[in-house]
Design an enzyme around this catalytic site. Structure first.
Site, mmCIF file in Angstrom:
data_model
loop_
_atom_site.group_PDB
_atom_site.id
_atom_site.type_symbol
_atom_site.label_atom_id
_atom_site.label_comp_id
_atom_site.label_asym_id
_atom_site.label_seq_id
_atom_site.Cartn_x
_atom_site.Cartn_y
_atom_site.Cartn_z
ATOM 1 C CG ASP A 1 -0.296 -0.035 2.533
ATOM 2 O OD1 ASP A 1 -0.101 1.042 3.131
ATOM 3 O OD2 ASP A 1 0.033 -1.144 3.003
ATOM 4 C CD GLU B 1 -4.417 4.009 10.857
ATOM 5 O OE1 GLU B 1 -3.532 4.369 11.667
ATOM 6 O OE2 GLU B 1 -4.222 3.917 9.633
#
Length: 298
Positions: A88, A181
């Protein structure tokens, strides 16, 4: 023998006899043992203390990060039993040499199959390298995906529409990804869950596919452990371990943030897919009818 003297306290009709200075108190049991220990015993005891200290230092500080330290110094370890690898990326990787990455980039001697690309963050921010990365990933034969970084400062609805207006997914692309997150401090756990579900619902209705949820192991078990979230493919972030503690179903595992590949300056996140390449392609938009049988069998 010291001479005795009589001490009379003022205003009191009694006397007390003083017998001179008292003797020293007898040393305790353990002190006497130490006093009679031979010199070599001190060295053995000191060595034992050092050994215990080193053990606990390694157990709590070195062991948990061993994968990361080995990767930083070129001795990379990978989770065993997986063949489908990917990365990623975002603007943090800078300008990527896609030809070099395509021709020479491998992870654990396996080709790179997929690339997850940061697209948006919050309600207004777009990654500066997204459009070029998104285009180049497909042009160079990688299965690509786009992710949104969830912000605690803006409403989920605005963030969802920002992602939709920025990312034009095509047949052969992976489902959209929500990278979550952090939880806003001004929201309860229930309010936070509803906000995440709002983003997921809006994006799912637009692309007609369930988005992927990316988060780390402890965050999911703390905030996203409701059964409703198990309906979404899970991309787990759990670094520096050779096996997962998470017992639920998962599709992707981000296992290190210090990978190195030709064509990318600096470090990059490494990921694995929990299945075959055929399974990975089955996840993509359009499925087998529009991508073609051959693409699934490669």
């Amino acid at each position: 023998m010291p001479k005795r003297r009589v001490v009379r306290r003022k205003g009191v009709g009694t006397t007390r006899t003083y017998h001179g200075p008292r003797g020293h108190r007898k040393p305790g049991f353990f002190v006497r043992i130490l006093q009679h220990m031979p010199g070599w015993a001190y060295w053995v005891g000191g060595g034992a203390v050092v050994a215990v200290y080193v053990y606990f230092f390694y157990y709590f500080f070195v062991g948990p990060f061993g994968f990361r330290w080995r990767a930083l110094y070129g001795d990379v370890s990978y989770p065993e039993g997986y063949e489908i690898h990917g990365i990623d990326i975002s603007h943090h990787q800078g300008r990527i040499n896609w030809d070099e990455l395509k021709d020479n980039g491998t992870i654990n001697h396996c080709p790179i199959r997929f690339v997850m690309i940061k697209a948006t963050e919050g309600a207004t921010r777009t990654d500066e390298n997204f459009r070029d990365n998104f285009y180049q990933a497909r042009e160079n034969g990688f299965t690509r995906g786009a992710y949104h970084f969830y912000s605690v400062h803006t409403p989920a609805e605005q963030q969802a529409y920002h992602f939709i207006s920025t990312v034009k997914l095509e047949n052969g692309d992976l489902p959209p990804v929500l990278d979550v997150e952090h939880k806003p401090k001004n929201q309860t756990d229930e309010q936070f869950k509803n906000s995440v579900l709002q983003w997921l619902d809006i994006v799912e209705k637009h692309y007609q596919v369930k988005p992927i949820i990316y988060t780390y192991f402890k965050f999911k078990t703390r905030y996203l452990n409701d059964p409703v979230f198990d309906e979404y493919p899970y991309w787990i972030a759990h670094y520096y371990v050779d096996s997962l503690e998470y017992q639920g179903p998962w599709k992707f595992w981000q296992h290190t943030d210090v990978g190195r590949l030709p064509g990318i300056k600096g470090t990059v996140d490494f990921n694995i897919y929990n299945g075959s390449y055929y399974d990975l392609r089955q996840m993509t938009l359009g499925s087998q009818e529009t991508i073609g049988e051959k693409a699934y069998r490669e």
